[in-house]
Motif scaffolding. Structure first.
Motif, mmCIF file in Angstrom:
data_model
loop_
_atom_site.group_PDB
_atom_site.id
_atom_site.type_symbol
_atom_site.label_atom_id
_atom_site.label_comp_id
_atom_site.label_asym_id
_atom_site.label_seq_id
_atom_site.Cartn_x
_atom_site.Cartn_y
_atom_site.Cartn_z
ATOM 1 N N GLU A 65 41.202 43.630 40.946
ATOM 2 C CA GLU A 65 41.298 42.189 41.158
ATOM 3 C C GLU A 65 41.897 41.492 39.939
ATOM 4 O O GLU A 65 42.701 40.564 40.073
ATOM 5 C CB GLU A 65 39.916 41.619 41.480
ATOM 6 C CG GLU A 65 39.360 42.076 42.824
ATOM 7 C CD GLU A 65 37.986 41.496 43.093
ATOM 8 O OE1 GLU A 65 37.696 40.385 42.604
ATOM 9 O OE2 GLU A 65 37.194 42.159 43.801
ATOM 10 N N LEU A 66 41.505 41.952 38.765
ATOM 11 C CA LEU A 66 42.054 41.360 37.545
ATOM 12 C C LEU A 66 43.560 41.589 37.466
ATOM 13 O O LEU A 66 44.308 40.695 37.056
ATOM 14 C CB LEU A 66 41.358 41.953 36.317
ATOM 15 C CG LEU A 66 39.925 41.504 36.058
ATOM 16 C CD1 LEU A 66 39.307 42.355 34.952
ATOM 17 C CD2 LEU A 66 39.886 40.037 35.660
ATOM 18 N N GLU A 68 45.663 41.859 39.876
ATOM 19 C CA GLU A 68 46.330 40.949 40.799
ATOM 20 C C GLU A 68 46.424 39.549 40.204
ATOM 21 O O GLU A 68 47.444 38.867 40.337
ATOM 22 C CB GLU A 68 45.576 40.910 42.129
ATOM 23 C CG GLU A 68 45.608 42.204 42.917
ATOM 24 C CD GLU A 68 47.013 42.588 43.334
ATOM 25 O OE1 GLU A 68 47.800 41.683 43.698
ATOM 26 O OE2 GLU A 68 47.338 43.793 43.285
ATOM 27 N N GLU A 69 45.370 39.124 39.544
ATOM 28 C CA GLU A 69 45.351 37.781 38.950
ATOM 29 C C GLU A 69 46.326 37.681 37.788
ATOM 30 O O GLU A 69 46.863 36.603 37.517
ATOM 31 C CB GLU A 69 43.939 37.452 38.475
ATOM 32 C CG GLU A 69 43.787 36.089 37.835
ATOM 33 C CD GLU A 69 44.008 34.929 38.797
ATOM 34 O OE1 GLU A 69 44.371 33.827 38.334
ATOM 35 O OE2 GLU A 69 43.858 35.137 40.023
ATOM 36 N N SER A 71 49.313 39.048 37.383
ATOM 37 C CA SER A 71 50.683 39.426 37.689
ATOM 38 C C SER A 71 51.636 38.660 36.768
ATOM 39 O O SER A 71 51.415 37.500 36.450
ATOM 40 C CB SER A 71 51.008 39.095 39.147
ATOM 41 O OG SER A 71 50.851 37.711 39.390
ATOM 42 N N ALA A 221 35.710 36.156 39.952
ATOM 43 C CA ALA A 221 36.754 35.142 40.073
ATOM 44 C C ALA A 221 36.818 34.288 38.806
ATOM 45 O O ALA A 221 37.920 33.951 38.341
ATOM 46 C CB ALA A 221 36.505 34.257 41.289
ATOM 47 N N ALA A 224 38.396 36.363 36.063
ATOM 48 C CA ALA A 224 39.838 36.469 36.250
ATOM 49 C C ALA A 224 40.533 35.183 35.827
ATOM 50 O O ALA A 224 41.576 35.212 35.180
ATOM 51 C CB ALA A 224 40.144 36.778 37.705
ATOM 52 N N ALA A 225 39.927 34.046 36.182
ATOM 53 C CA ALA A 225 40.522 32.765 35.779
ATOM 54 C C ALA A 225 40.497 32.604 34.269
ATOM 55 O O ALA A 225 41.458 32.106 33.678
ATOM 56 C CB ALA A 225 39.755 31.623 36.452
ATOM 57 N N ARG A 228 43.255 34.777 32.832
ATOM 58 C CA ARG A 228 44.558 34.154 33.028
ATOM 59 C C ARG A 228 44.765 33.035 32.014
ATOM 60 O O ARG A 228 45.824 32.896 31.405
ATOM 61 C CB ARG A 228 44.668 33.632 34.453
ATOM 62 C CG ARG A 228 45.805 32.676 34.736
ATOM 63 C CD ARG A 228 47.170 33.272 34.446
ATOM 64 N NE ARG A 228 47.548 34.280 35.438
ATOM 65 C CZ ARG A 228 48.702 34.916 35.427
ATOM 66 N NH1 ARG A 228 49.579 34.684 34.462
ATOM 67 N NH2 ARG A 228 48.994 35.823 36.330
#
Length: 228
Positions: A65-66, A68-69, A71, A221, A224-225, A228
């Motif tokens: 998941e990380l 994907e975030e 990219s 989530a 991941a935010a 980013r």
């Protein structure tokens, strides 16, 4: 006659073994790199019951998941026990990342150097990220994401924080842990393993020392935010 000619032409084409090539252009940041480090000590075999997903299995899902975030940012993979070892240096190729995650990351692969300590994990080894050139010199924005249950030998958080700070490495910790989890063998809980409730406190101390943040796996989530 036309069919025979066509068949011969198709046979000739097949014999030539043509290759269809396709290229794709990706916009990738060159000023930022990420390393995702997964704890592969034996305690990461713990689960909520026989046949349930282990901590490491869930950590791999978080790692996916990380990716994907993130990219557009080169991301690498490492494993951690009482040492941290890179398996993939930061790469923009998500397919290579997924293949490395699936095939190279496993419990005690490689095993810890010491078999006598109570815990096979030592977060002191995180300092090696700063001193062993995990990141390229061009990367000014550097992030280390650690996926772990938090069960470690005592750590000198101040030293780890100083070294990572000098190398401009920021941190995010994701804890995969539950007090009811056990390590199961043949459907039975191993009596020698008990979850260590001190892991969250240890991770929070590391986060303070490194200017990072700690999240539970239920907060993927948010982690991941933050990454980013």
């Amino acid at each position: 006659a036309a069919a025979a000619v066509a068949a011969a032409g198709l046979l000739g084409l097949a014999a030539a073994q043509p290759i269809l090539a396709r290229t794709t252009t990706l916009d990738v940041r060159t000023d930022a790199e990420v390393f995702v480090a997964l704890d592969v000590s034996r305690s990461m075999l713990a689960s909520r019951g026989p046949g349930e997903a282990t901590r490491l299995t869930r950590a791999k899902l978080v790692a996916s998941e990380l990716r994907e975030e993130l990219s557009g940012v080169p991301v690498g993979l490492a494993s951690i026990t009482d040492r941290i070892l890179p398996h993939l240096f930061p790469s923009a190729d998500a397919d290579v990342y997924r293949a490395t995650l699936a095939r190279a990351i496993g419990i005690e692969q490689p095993p810890p150097r010491s078999t006598f300590s109570r815990n096979a994990t030592s977060f002191d080894s995180l300092a090696d990220v700063a001193t062993r050139r995990f990141f390229s010199p061009e990367a000014q924005q550097r992030l280390l994401v650690v996926l772990t249950d938090g069960e470690s030998e005592p750590v000198t958080a101040g030293r780890v924080g100083r070294l990572l700070g000098r190398a401009s490495v920021k941190t995010v910790f994701v804890q995969l842990w539950d007090p009811a989890e056990r390590v199961y063998t043949n459907g039975r809980a191993e009596p020698q393993y008990e979850p260590d409730p001190a892991g969250r406190t240890l991770l929070e101390a590391l986060a303070v020392a490194t200017g990072g943040a700690v999240y539970s796996e239920r907060e993927t989530a948010r982690a991941a935010a933050k990454s980013r």
